[in-house]
Design a protein around this motif. Structure first.
Motif, PDB file in Angstrom:
ATOM      1  N   PRO A   1       0.817  -1.215   0.000  1.00 12.57           N
ATOM      2  CA  PRO A   1       0.000   0.000   0.000  1.00 12.57           C
ATOM      3  C   PRO A   1       0.850   1.264   0.000  1.00 12.57           C
ATOM      4  O   PRO A   1       1.768   1.405   0.796  1.00 12.57           O
ATOM      5  CB  PRO A   1      -0.830  -0.117   1.283  1.00 12.57           C
ATOM      6  CG  PRO A   1      -0.086  -1.091   2.137  1.00 12.57           C
ATOM      7  CD  PRO A   1       0.554  -2.054   1.196  1.00 12.57           C
ATOM      8  N   GLY A   2       0.532   2.165  -0.941  1.00 11.72           N
ATOM      9  CA  GLY A   2       1.207   3.457  -1.003  1.00 11.72           C
ATOM     10  C   GLY A   2       2.535   3.468  -1.713  1.00 11.72           C
ATOM     11  O   GLY A   2       3.138   4.527  -1.886  1.00 11.72           O
ATOM     12  N   HIS A   3       3.019   2.292  -2.174  1.00  9.31           N
ATOM     13  CA  HIS A   3       4.360   2.239  -2.766  1.00  9.31           C
ATOM     14  C   HIS A   3       4.354   1.460  -4.081  1.00  9.31           C
ATOM     15  O   HIS A   3       4.891   0.350  -4.165  1.00  9.31           O
ATOM     16  CB  HIS A   3       5.340   1.603  -1.785  1.00  9.31           C
ATOM     17  CG  HIS A   3       5.545   2.392  -0.542  1.00  9.31           C
ATOM     18  ND1 HIS A   3       6.313   3.527  -0.497  1.00  9.31           N
ATOM     19  CD2 HIS A   3       5.052   2.221   0.708  1.00  9.31           C
ATOM     20  CE1 HIS A   3       6.298   4.028   0.725  1.00  9.31           C
ATOM     21  NE2 HIS A   3       5.537   3.256   1.472  1.00  9.31           N
ATOM     22  N   PRO A   4       3.781   2.014  -5.154  1.00  9.34           N
ATOM     23  CA  PRO A   4       3.725   1.291  -6.426  1.00  9.34           C
ATOM     24  C   PRO A   4       5.094   0.986  -7.025  1.00  9.34           C
ATOM     25  O   PRO A   4       5.205   0.102  -7.878  1.00  9.34           O
ATOM     26  CB  PRO A   4       2.916   2.228  -7.333  1.00  9.34           C
ATOM     27  CG  PRO A   4       2.973   3.563  -6.675  1.00  9.34           C
ATOM     28  CD  PRO A   4       3.070   3.298  -5.212  1.00  9.34           C
ATOM     29  N   SER A   5       6.134   1.699  -6.609  1.00  9.91           N
ATOM     30  CA  SER A   5       7.469   1.427  -7.155  1.00  9.91           C
ATOM     31  C   SER A   5       8.117   0.202  -6.513  1.00  9.91           C
ATOM     32  O   SER A   5       9.106  -0.326  -7.031  1.00  9.91           O
ATOM     33  CB  SER A   5       8.382   2.642  -6.952  1.00  9.91           C
ATOM     34  OG  SER A   5       8.625   2.876  -5.582  1.00  9.91           O
ATOM     35  N   LYS A   6       7.579  -0.274  -5.392  1.00 15.83           N
ATOM     36  CA  LYS A   6       8.158  -1.422  -4.676  1.00 15.83           C
ATOM     37  C   LYS A   6       7.339  -2.670  -5.004  1.00 15.83           C
ATOM     38  O   LYS A   6       6.516  -3.130  -4.226  1.00 15.83           O
ATOM     39  CB  LYS A   6       8.190  -1.145  -3.174  1.00 15.83           C
ATOM     40  CG  LYS A   6       8.967   0.118  -2.818  1.00 15.83           C
ATOM     41  CD  LYS A   6       9.033   0.327  -1.327  1.00 15.83           C
ATOM     42  CE  LYS A   6       9.675   1.659  -0.985  1.00 15.83           C
ATOM     43  NZ  LYS A   6      11.051   1.770  -1.507  1.00 15.83           N
ATOM     44  N   LYS A   7       7.568  -3.214  -6.175  1.00 17.91           N
ATOM     45  CA  LYS A   7       6.724  -4.282  -6.701  1.00 17.91           C
ATOM     46  C   LYS A   7       7.030  -5.641  -6.082  1.00 17.91           C
ATOM     47  O   LYS A   7       8.191  -6.038  -5.969  1.00 17.91           O
ATOM     48  CB  LYS A   7       6.879  -4.357  -8.211  1.00 17.91           C
ATOM     49  CG  LYS A   7       6.441  -3.099  -8.952  1.00 17.91           C
ATOM     50  CD  LYS A   7       6.655  -3.249 -10.445  1.00 17.91           C
ATOM     51  CE  LYS A   7       6.164  -2.019 -11.202  1.00 17.91           C
ATOM     52  NZ  LYS A   7       6.933  -0.820 -10.881  1.00 17.91           N
ATOM     53  N   LEU A   8       5.974  -6.352  -5.697  1.00 14.04           N
ATOM     54  CA  LEU A   8       6.100  -7.750  -5.299  1.00 14.04           C
ATOM     55  C   LEU A   8       6.166  -8.631  -6.531  1.00 14.04           C
ATOM     56  O   LEU A   8       6.810  -9.686  -6.528  1.00 14.04           O
ATOM     57  CB  LEU A   8       4.888  -8.201  -4.465  1.00 14.04           C
ATOM     58  CG  LEU A   8       4.742  -7.761  -3.021  1.00 14.04           C
ATOM     59  CD1 LEU A   8       4.267  -6.328  -2.935  1.00 14.04           C
ATOM     60  CD2 LEU A   8       3.759  -8.675  -2.305  1.00 14.04           C
TER      61      LEU A   8
END
Length: 264
Positions: free
Chosen positions: A66-73
């Motif tokens: 949540p809140g961090h689209p640049s930190k992709k799973l």
């Protein structure tokens, strides 16, 4: 409908006789179904980000905290069609894998801190939105949050290679457009503490003002503020938040006392 009231997810086997467009749509649908399964099964805070590649040639989808689209799973592009793990861990999996099986395979190679940031029960609002998403998938559409020329991020387009565009839908609750991503540790309430930490960290030791922690009300306020912020933080942000909290205890707000470095 399934026994628990959720819409039944129909398996999309990729038949050799399917057209390239049908194969792409089925693959994109399965990616989202895997994300839906994860959100309903322990990763209730996880976000889905379907979007168009800058070239416009491919549809992409990412899972992120949540809140961090640049930190992709997880990341997928329709350029890979049914090679679902090609842009993730590089592994292989059957094209006819069920969404739940794909979801579990995806999570096997996701770092623990990213997994932890998505763990939790999905909100009622999120669960209702998942049903809206499933209806759109059943109608033959894939959602698309943005493309190269998007100037309105308030709605997600519904696209189909076979049927053209459908009506738009509301974004997933909590959706943050990539250009609006923020680090919770950058919020004003943490800046003074982080500056205090930076000043104190130049010495070998520092004196903490523990009287603040002896005050139940003040201690609760600090710990609750940290708890809420940590729920949005990744590993790096959590480190900054901890240091900011310590800095606030070294240099209490409004106190002119400064910690002195002391060499043993």
């Amino acid at each position: 409908m399934s026994e628990d009231g959720h819409q039944t997810i129909v398996e999309d086997d990729l038949d050799d006789e399917d057209s390239p467009q049908e194969k792409i749509m089925a693959a994109g649908r399965k990616i989202l179904q895997a994300g839906i399964w994860l959100i309903r099964n322990g990763y209730g805070r996880m976000m889905l980000l379907p979007y168009a590649a800058p070239s416009g040639c491919y549809w992409r989808c990412a899972f992120y905290p949540p809140g961090h689209p640049s930190k992709k799973l997880y990341h997928y592009s329709t350029s890979s069609v049914a090679k679902y793990l090609a842009d993730h861990c590089g592994g292989s999996i059957r094209s006819d894998v069920a969404p739940a099986g794909l979801a579990k395979a995806i999570m096997k190679s996701v770092p623990k801190d990213l997994k932890a940031s998505c763990v939790g029960e999905a909100s009622l609002e999120s669960l209702q939105w998942l049903e809206l998403l499933e209806r759109s998938l059943a109608e033959g559409f894939l959602p698309q949050a943005f493309h190269e020329y998007t100037d309105d991020y308030s709605r997600w387009d519904l696209v189909s290679l076979a049927r053209g565009n459908g009506r738009s839908i509301e974004p997933q609750p909590g959706y943050v457009p990539p250009h609006e991503e923020r680090d919770v540790a950058d919020d004003p309430e943490w800046r003074d503490g982080e500056a205090a930490w930076t000043e104190a960290a130049g010495g070998l030791t520092a004196m903490l003002q523990i009287a603040t922690l002896a005050d139940d009300n003040a201690c609760y306020e600090i710990s609750d503020r940290l708890r809420r912020a940590m729920s949005e933080a990744d590993g790096f942000s959590a480190m900054r938040l901890l240091r900011s909290t310590i800095g606030s205890l070294v240099f209490p707000e409004g106190d002119s006392i400064r910690a002195k470095a002391q060499v043993p």
